[in-house]
Enzyme design. Structure first.
Site, PDB file in Angstrom:
ATOM      1  N   LYS A  38      40.306  32.466  37.579  1.00  0.00           N
ATOM      2  CA  LYS A  38      39.527  33.411  36.767  1.00  0.00           C
ATOM      3  C   LYS A  38      40.384  33.964  35.624  1.00  0.00           C
ATOM      4  CE  LYS A  38      40.764  37.047  40.031  1.00  0.00           C
ATOM      5  NZ  LYS A  38      40.315  37.886  41.136  1.00  0.00           N
ATOM      6  N   TYR A 265      53.817  51.762  12.190  1.00  0.00           N
ATOM      7  CA  TYR A 265      52.778  52.794  12.118  1.00  0.00           C
ATOM      8  C   TYR A 265      53.265  54.098  12.738  1.00  0.00           C
ATOM      9  CZ  TYR A 265      49.263  49.271  10.941  1.00  0.00           C
ATOM     10  OH  TYR A 265      48.535  48.289  10.333  1.00  0.00           O
TER      11      TYR A 265
HETATM   12  C1  LIG Z   1      41.222  37.782  42.084  1.00  0.00           C
HETATM   13  C2  LIG Z   1      40.825  37.542  43.470  1.00  0.00           C
HETATM   14  C3  LIG Z   1      41.660  36.781  44.309  1.00  0.00           C
HETATM   15  C4  LIG Z   1      43.043  36.348  43.923  1.00  0.00           C
HETATM   16  O1  LIG Z   1      43.894  37.455  44.032  1.00  0.00           O
HETATM   17  P1  LIG Z   1      45.467  37.396  43.843  1.00  0.00           P
HETATM   18  O2  LIG Z   1      45.954  38.695  44.349  1.00  0.00           O
HETATM   19  O3  LIG Z   1      45.712  37.234  42.377  1.00  0.00           O
HETATM   20  O4  LIG Z   1      45.974  36.247  44.616  1.00  0.00           O
HETATM   21  C5  LIG Z   1      41.182  36.489  45.572  1.00  0.00           C
HETATM   22  N1  LIG Z   1      39.975  36.926  45.985  1.00  0.00           N
HETATM   23  C6  LIG Z   1      39.180  37.684  45.207  1.00  0.00           C
HETATM   24  C7  LIG Z   1      37.868  38.126  45.738  1.00  0.00           C
HETATM   25  C8  LIG Z   1      39.568  38.017  43.935  1.00  0.00           C
HETATM   26  O5  LIG Z   1      38.775  38.785  43.174  1.00  0.00           O
END
Ligand SMILES: *Cc1c(COP(=O)(O)O)cnc(C)c1O
Length: 372
Positions: A38, A265
């Site tokens: 993701k 800035y």
């Molecule tokens: C993002 C996510 C993961 C992965 O988590 P990490 O801590 O980055 O390994 C796993 N399960 C769900 C439901 C998530 O939203």
């Protein structure tokens, strides 16, 4: 287009492969990796990463949204793609068109999917204590009813741990409770005659800290990229994970700043003595946190250069007074190695007062991603 022109990400796919092997070493042999790709694979580049994972035999992926799933399918990624988050009913057609598995985020959502009438593949989310997504674990009747909806093909159930990164007595016992709640739901489903579904519970820290209680899948995210959420976790880990991502940019200009002059800035920095500064072609629009203003470092020619002034949208300034031979066109490293030095995402996160997950997942669209 010249690659590595302005600011870019280099991906070490050898390290990704190494990290997969490390996870496979600690996971039970029948627990499969279902990497979280993701947020553009935590900023690394979803298609490049998913293609590399696919080459290593991985055939199940997690994304946050339908559009992320579509991007993978359009790039030719096969296997299962689970959408972990909410999908609006207006987009249910895309679940079918791109063969995506949707999370049932709670009992009411299941009814929306039922009323649509089309046949969807789903995993049912179970809330075992995080109180984010999922039907509450106590509501077994409600969960069983989801399994009984004729147009839902329930292929899995999953939950998510919320304090698995902590090692205090309270955190460990809360995680064990979550694990027991999840096991209870799975057993009840078996008792009611449902057997053909996959179970998964752990993200990165669930795997790292509770590898003995893995289920069918493990949803590795941040750690698969060789990054820990916090700096100290690397030393304490039982696995050797290597960072996949380096973040680099170019020096655009080198100039003098004379005693007492301000820079950037708001003129929040002012020179004590004459300084040599370098302007770098990367800024907060690329995901460099503005919190690094007057704080934090980059590497130039194997040496640390402190950030001066405010981070701009497209540029930032560093002090290179003590670094000989810095010229326009040189590379500067924000995350990764230069000479004998290395800045890890965890360190940048610490300077910015956040976790490395946020740092990498916000790396911008306009950075080129180059697989090495
Ligand atoms: C993002 C996510 C993961 C992965 O988590 P990490 O801590 O980055 O390994 C796993 N399960 C769900 C439901 C998530 O939203």
């Amino acid at each position: 287009m010249y690659k590595k022109s302005r600011a870019w990400i280099e991906l070490d796919m050898g390290n990704l492969k190494h990290n997969i092997e490390e996870f496979r070493r600690v996971l039970p042999f029948d627990c499969m990796l279902m990497p979280a790709v993701k947020a553009n694979a935590y900023g690394h580049g979803a298609v490049l990463v998913a293609q590399a994972l696919q080459k290593e035999g991985i055939d199940a992926f997690c994304v946050a949204s339908v559009s992320e799933g579509i991007e993978l399918r359009q790039a030719g990624i096969a296997g299962e793609i689970l959408v972990l988050g909410y999908t609006h009913p207006a987009e249910f057609g895309d679940l079918l068109a791109y063969d995506l598995i949707q999370t049932v985020v709670d009992g009411n959502y299941a009814k929306l999917m039922r009323d649509d009438g089309r046949r969807f593949k789903v995993h049912v989310g179970i809330d075992t204590g995080m109180h984010r997504l999922g039907e509450r674990w106590e509501n077994i009747e409600e969960i069983v009813n989801i399994f009984r909806i004729p147009n839902l093909k329930v292929m899995g159930v999953f939950s998510h741990l919320c304090v698995s990164d902590g090692n205090s007595v309270q955190e460990r016992s809360y995680t064990m409770e979550q694990i027991h709640h999840f096991e209870y739901v799975v057993e009840e489903l078996h008792r009611k005659g449902f057997h053909h579904f996959k179970c998964h519970l752990q993200g990165s820290y669930g795997i790292l800290n509770y590898s003995q209680c893995c289920f069918d899948y493990a949803r590795a995210g941040i750690a698969l990229y060789g990054i820990y959420s916090a700096k100290n976790d690397r030393e304490n880990a039982a696995v050797d994970l290597r960072p996949v991502l380096s973040l680099k940019t170019r020096v655009e200009s080198v100039k003098m700043l004379y005693h007492g002059e301000g820079a950037g800035y708001g003129l929040t920095y002012s020179a004590r003595g004459n300084r040599k500064i370098a302007v770098l072609s990367i800024g907060y629009a690329d995901g460099v946190p503005r919190e690094l203003s007057n704080c934090g470092f980059v590497l130039c020619n194997g040496k640390m250069a402190p950030v001066i002034g405010r981070i701009c949208m497209d540029q930032m300034l560093v002090d290179v007074t003590d670094i000989p031979q810095v010229e326009a066109g040189d590379e500067a490293v924000l995350i990764g190695k230069s000479g004998d030095l290395e800045i890890q995402a965890e360190e940048m996160a610490q300077w910015a007062g956040t976790i490395s997950n946020e740092i990498v997942s916000r790396l911008g669209e306009r950075l080129e991603r180059v697989a090495e």
